[in-house]
Design a protein around this motif. Sequence first.
Motif, PDB file in Angstrom:
ATOM      1  N   ILE A   1       1.026  -0.944   0.111  1.00 55.26           N
ATOM      2  CA  ILE A   1      -0.031  -0.184   0.375  1.00 55.26           C
ATOM      3  C   ILE A   1       1.206   1.542   0.328  1.00 55.26           C
ATOM      4  O   ILE A   1       1.030   2.270  -0.595  1.00 55.26           O
ATOM      5  N   THR A   2       1.766   0.749   0.658  1.00 57.31           N
ATOM      6  CA  THR A   2       3.008   2.355   0.527  1.00 57.31           C
ATOM      7  C   THR A   2       3.448   2.632  -0.657  1.00 57.31           C
ATOM      8  O   THR A   2       4.228   4.165  -1.755  1.00 57.31           O
ATOM      9  N   GLY A   3       3.505   1.580  -1.657  1.00 55.28           N
ATOM     10  CA  GLY A   3       4.454   2.221  -3.519  1.00 55.28           C
ATOM     11  C   GLY A   3       3.633   2.374  -4.114  1.00 55.28           C
ATOM     12  O   GLY A   3       3.331   3.096  -4.168  1.00 55.28           O
ATOM     13  N   ALA A   4       2.037   1.726  -3.595  1.00 57.36           N
ATOM     14  CA  ALA A   4       1.126   2.516  -4.058  1.00 57.36           C
ATOM     15  C   ALA A   4       0.841   3.937  -4.314  1.00 57.36           C
ATOM     16  O   ALA A   4       0.537   4.458  -4.987  1.00 57.36           O
ATOM     17  N   HIS A   5       0.694   4.025  -2.799  1.00 55.65           N
ATOM     18  CA  HIS A   5       0.866   5.967  -2.663  1.00 55.65           C
ATOM     19  C   HIS A   5       1.844   6.243  -3.185  1.00 55.65           C
ATOM     20  O   HIS A   5       1.504   7.670  -3.735  1.00 55.65           O
ATOM     21  N   CYS A   6       3.251   5.945  -3.699  1.00 56.28           N
ATOM     22  CA  CYS A   6       4.474   6.561  -3.884  1.00 56.28           C
ATOM     23  C   CYS A   6       3.453   6.417  -5.286  1.00 56.28           C
ATOM     24  O   CYS A   6       3.740   7.599  -6.134  1.00 56.28           O
ATOM     25  N   PHE A   7       2.954   5.886  -5.410  1.00 58.83           N
ATOM     26  CA  PHE A   7       2.917   6.128  -7.523  1.00 58.83           C
ATOM     27  C   PHE A   7       1.694   7.215  -7.852  1.00 58.83           C
ATOM     28  O   PHE A   7       1.881   7.519  -8.728  1.00 58.83           O
ATOM     29  N   ARG A   8       0.714   7.354  -6.802  1.00 53.56           N
ATOM     30  CA  ARG A   8       0.066   8.384  -6.935  1.00 53.56           C
ATOM     31  C   ARG A   8       0.745   9.452  -6.468  1.00 53.56           C
ATOM     32  O   ARG A   8      -0.061  10.253  -7.441  1.00 53.56           O
ATOM     33  N   ILE A   9       0.877   9.823  -5.519  1.00 48.37           N
ATOM     34  CA  ILE A   9       1.710  10.875  -5.281  1.00 48.37           C
ATOM     35  C   ILE A   9       2.821  11.556  -6.534  1.00 48.37           C
ATOM     36  O   ILE A   9       2.343  13.046  -6.957  1.00 48.37           O
ATOM     37  N   PHE A  10       3.724  10.442  -6.724  1.00 44.86           N
ATOM     38  CA  PHE A  10       4.485  11.258  -8.131  1.00 44.86           C
ATOM     39  C   PHE A  10       3.296  11.588  -9.283  1.00 44.86           C
ATOM     40  O   PHE A  10       3.933  12.541 -10.160  1.00 44.86           O
ATOM     41  N   LYS A  11       2.170  10.116  -9.598  1.00 42.02           N
ATOM     42  CA  LYS A  11       1.613  10.991 -10.619  1.00 42.02           C
ATOM     43  C   LYS A  11       0.727  11.753 -10.680  1.00 42.02           C
ATOM     44  O   LYS A  11       0.661  12.543 -11.972  1.00 42.02           O
ATOM     45  N   THR A  12       0.143  12.031  -9.531  1.00 41.53           N
ATOM     46  CA  THR A  12      -0.873  13.412  -9.003  1.00 41.53           C
ATOM     47  C   THR A  12      -0.133  14.225  -8.636  1.00 41.53           C
ATOM     48  O   THR A  12      -0.148  15.787  -8.233  1.00 41.53           O
ATOM     49  N   ARG A  13       1.068  14.653  -7.985  1.00 43.65           N
ATOM     50  CA  ARG A  13       2.369  15.609  -7.511  1.00 43.65           C
ATOM     51  C   ARG A  13       1.615  16.605  -6.148  1.00 43.65           C
ATOM     52  O   ARG A  13       1.802  17.556  -6.404  1.00 43.65           O
ATOM     53  N   LEU A  14       0.969  15.429  -5.732  1.00 46.72           N
ATOM     54  CA  LEU A  14      -0.038  16.155  -4.384  1.00 46.72           C
ATOM     55  C   LEU A  14       0.614  16.085  -3.602  1.00 46.72           C
ATOM     56  O   LEU A  14       1.072  15.145  -2.206  1.00 46.72           O
ATOM     57  N   TRP A  15       1.653  16.669  -2.929  1.00 42.92           N
ATOM     58  CA  TRP A  15       2.849  16.740  -2.139  1.00 42.92           C
ATOM     59  C   TRP A  15       2.718  16.205  -0.558  1.00 42.92           C
ATOM     60  O   TRP A  15       3.687  15.872   0.153  1.00 42.92           O
ATOM     61  N   PHE A  16       1.641  17.072  -0.337  1.00 41.12           N
ATOM     62  CA  PHE A  16       0.902  17.240   0.832  1.00 41.12           C
ATOM     63  C   PHE A  16       0.295  15.488   1.309  1.00 41.12           C
ATOM     64  O   PHE A  16      -0.311  15.644   2.166  1.00 41.12           O
ATOM     65  N   CYS A  17      -0.093  14.700   0.371  1.00 44.79           N
ATOM     66  CA  CYS A  17      -0.131  13.235   0.427  1.00 44.79           C
ATOM     67  C   CYS A  17       1.144  12.590   1.356  1.00 44.79           C
ATOM     68  O   CYS A  17       0.994  11.355   1.735  1.00 44.79           O
ATOM     69  N   LEU A  18       2.522  12.955   1.367  1.00 39.87           N
ATOM     70  CA  LEU A  18       3.600  12.386   1.343  1.00 39.87           C
ATOM     71  C   LEU A  18       3.236  12.283   2.902  1.00 39.87           C
ATOM     72  O   LEU A  18       4.293  10.950   3.189  1.00 39.87           O
ATOM     73  N   PRO A  19       3.556  12.346   3.824  1.00 41.62           N
ATOM     74  CA  PRO A  19       3.070  11.723   5.522  1.00 41.62           C
ATOM     75  C   PRO A  19       2.620  10.318   5.481  1.00 41.62           C
ATOM     76  O   PRO A  19       3.204  10.281   6.088  1.00 41.62           O
ATOM     77  N   PHE A  20       1.870  10.705   4.067  1.00 39.78           N
ATOM     78  CA  PHE A  20       1.240   8.941   4.567  1.00 39.78           C
ATOM     79  C   PHE A  20       2.479   7.544   4.145  1.00 39.78           C
ATOM     80  O   PHE A  20       2.341   6.513   4.550  1.00 39.78           O
ATOM     81  N   VAL A  21       3.248   8.585   3.207  1.00 37.47           N
ATOM     82  CA  VAL A  21       3.895   7.193   2.558  1.00 37.47           C
ATOM     83  C   VAL A  21       5.543   6.853   3.512  1.00 37.47           C
ATOM     84  O   VAL A  21       6.119   6.179   3.686  1.00 37.47           O
ATOM     85  N   ILE A  22       5.899   8.231   4.801  1.00 37.75           N
ATOM     86  CA  ILE A  22       6.602   8.510   5.079  1.00 37.75           C
ATOM     87  C   ILE A  22       6.019   7.450   6.838  1.00 37.75           C
ATOM     88  O   ILE A  22       6.905   7.220   7.393  1.00 37.75           O
ATOM     89  N   GLY A  23       4.414   7.233   7.005  1.00 32.46           N
ATOM     90  CA  GLY A  23       4.299   6.452   7.508  1.00 32.46           C
ATOM     91  C   GLY A  23       4.107   5.310   7.202  1.00 32.46           C
ATOM     92  O   GLY A  23       4.848   4.346   7.972  1.00 32.46           O
ATOM     93  N   GLY A  24       3.859   5.102   6.109  1.00 32.71           N
ATOM     94  CA  GLY A  24       3.736   4.035   5.861  1.00 32.71           C
ATOM     95  C   GLY A  24       5.261   3.212   5.663  1.00 32.71           C
ATOM     96  O   GLY A  24       5.635   1.998   6.163  1.00 32.71           O
ATOM     97  N   ILE A  25       5.887   4.019   5.437  1.00 28.66           N
ATOM     98  CA  ILE A  25       7.470   3.443   5.721  1.00 28.66           C
ATOM     99  C   ILE A  25       7.778   3.424   6.678  1.00 28.66           C
ATOM    100  O   ILE A  25       8.667   1.608   7.369  1.00 28.66           O
ATOM    101  N   MET A  26       7.579   3.825   7.568  1.00 30.98           N
ATOM    102  CA  MET A  26       7.892   3.570   9.381  1.00 30.98           C
ATOM    103  C   MET A  26       7.003   2.392   9.858  1.00 30.98           C
ATOM    104  O   MET A  26       7.692   1.742   9.934  1.00 30.98           O
ATOM    105  N   GLU A  27       5.883   1.684   9.276  1.00 30.63           N
ATOM    106  CA  GLU A  27       5.264   1.032   9.452  1.00 30.63           C
ATOM    107  C   GLU A  27       6.295  -0.850   8.539  1.00 30.63           C
ATOM    108  O   GLU A  27       6.390  -1.333   9.635  1.00 30.63           O
ATOM    109  N   ILE A  28       6.190  -0.068   7.639  1.00 34.82           N
ATOM    110  CA  ILE A  28       7.485  -1.626   7.388  1.00 34.82           C
ATOM    111  C   ILE A  28       8.527  -1.454   8.221  1.00 34.82           C
ATOM    112  O   ILE A  28       8.822  -3.247   8.296  1.00 34.82           O
ATOM    113  N   ILE A  29       9.168  -1.009   8.510  1.00 29.88           N
ATOM    114  CA  ILE A  29      10.486  -1.027   9.211  1.00 29.88           C
ATOM    115  C   ILE A  29      10.265  -1.525  11.312  1.00 29.88           C
ATOM    116  O   ILE A  29      10.715  -2.980  11.441  1.00 29.88           O
TER     117      ILE A  29
END
Length: 285
Positions: free
Chosen positions: A33-61
Motif C-alpha cells: 500500500i505504501t508503494g501504491a501511495h508513492c505511485f499516486r503521489i508522483f502521478k498527481t504531484r499532491l505532495w501534501f499526501c507525502l506523510p502517508f508514504v513516510i508513515g507507511g515506511i515507518m510501518e514497514i520498518i
Amino acid sequence: MAQLEPYRGDYYLWQYVPSLPAAVVFLVLFAAITGAHCFRIFKTRLWFCLPFVIGGIMEIIGYGGRAAAHNATGELGPYIIQSILTLLPPVLFSASIYMVLGRVIRAVQGEQYSLIRPGILTKVFVTGDVASFFIQGGGAGILAMGNSNADTGEKIIVGGLLVQIIMFGLFIATAGLFQTRYQKHKMAIAAFDATGWRASMNALYGVSALIMIRSVFRVVEFAAGRDGYPLKNEWTFYVFDSVLMWVVMAVFFWWWPSNLKPGVNGAPMHNLVWVIERVFIMYLG
C-alpha cells in the motif's frame, strides 16, 4: 524454537513471543500500500499526501522489527524499532487528513462557513499533531529503556495519545460543523457538488474514526500497564492497530484527493467544467 527471554535480570521486554508470520504478512501489506501511495503521489504531484508514504515506511520498518524480535525477545534493538515505528505513523496520517479538510473548504468556496479559517485550520491541527508526535516519541524512547523507566514511558505515551484524541475530536467537530453550515446554504446549487466534496468529507470521517478507535485502544493498552490484557495478548495489537491503520491507508488511496486540485483563479477545475457545460446547454441545447 523461539522462546521468551529476559532483557536484563528478570525484566522482560515482551509479554509474549511476537508472531513471525503475522509480522511478515503486515510488512508485505504495508509495503504494497505504501508503494501504491508513492505511485499516486508522483502521478498527481499532491505532495501534501507525502506523510502517508513516510508513515507507511515507518510501518514497514516497524513490522520488520517485530519479525526480527521473534527470535530475539531479549534484545533491545528490535523492540525499540517496533515500539516507536508502529506507534507514530497515525500522527503522520493525521497531518494529511487535516490538510485535506482545508482543501475541501477552498474547493467549494466555503470559507465563510468554517469555524476556523482555512488559512490557519491546517496549522492549528498539524501543530497539535506535532506535539503529539514528540510526546509519544519521547515516551516510546523512555519505555524502550526498560526496567524502572517503563511506567514513566507508558504515562508519557498515554499523554501524547490523549493530545491526539483531543485534536481529532476537535477536527471532527470542525469538519461536521462546516458541512452542516455549508449544506444549509449551498445544497441546492449543483455547481458545488461537481468536486465530489461530499465523498471527500465521508472519507475524512471514515479514516478519522479508524484512527480515533486505534488511539483509544492504545490509551487503554498503555494505561492497563504491562500486566493488562492488551499487552499480554498479541491479537489485540493486530486487530485494533495493524488492521485499522492498513485500512486507513487503503481508504485514502482509494479515495485520492486529486478532485480537490484548484483550477483557474482558485476555483475548482470541476466547477469550471460544469459552468462551461451549462453555457453550452443554455445556448446550443
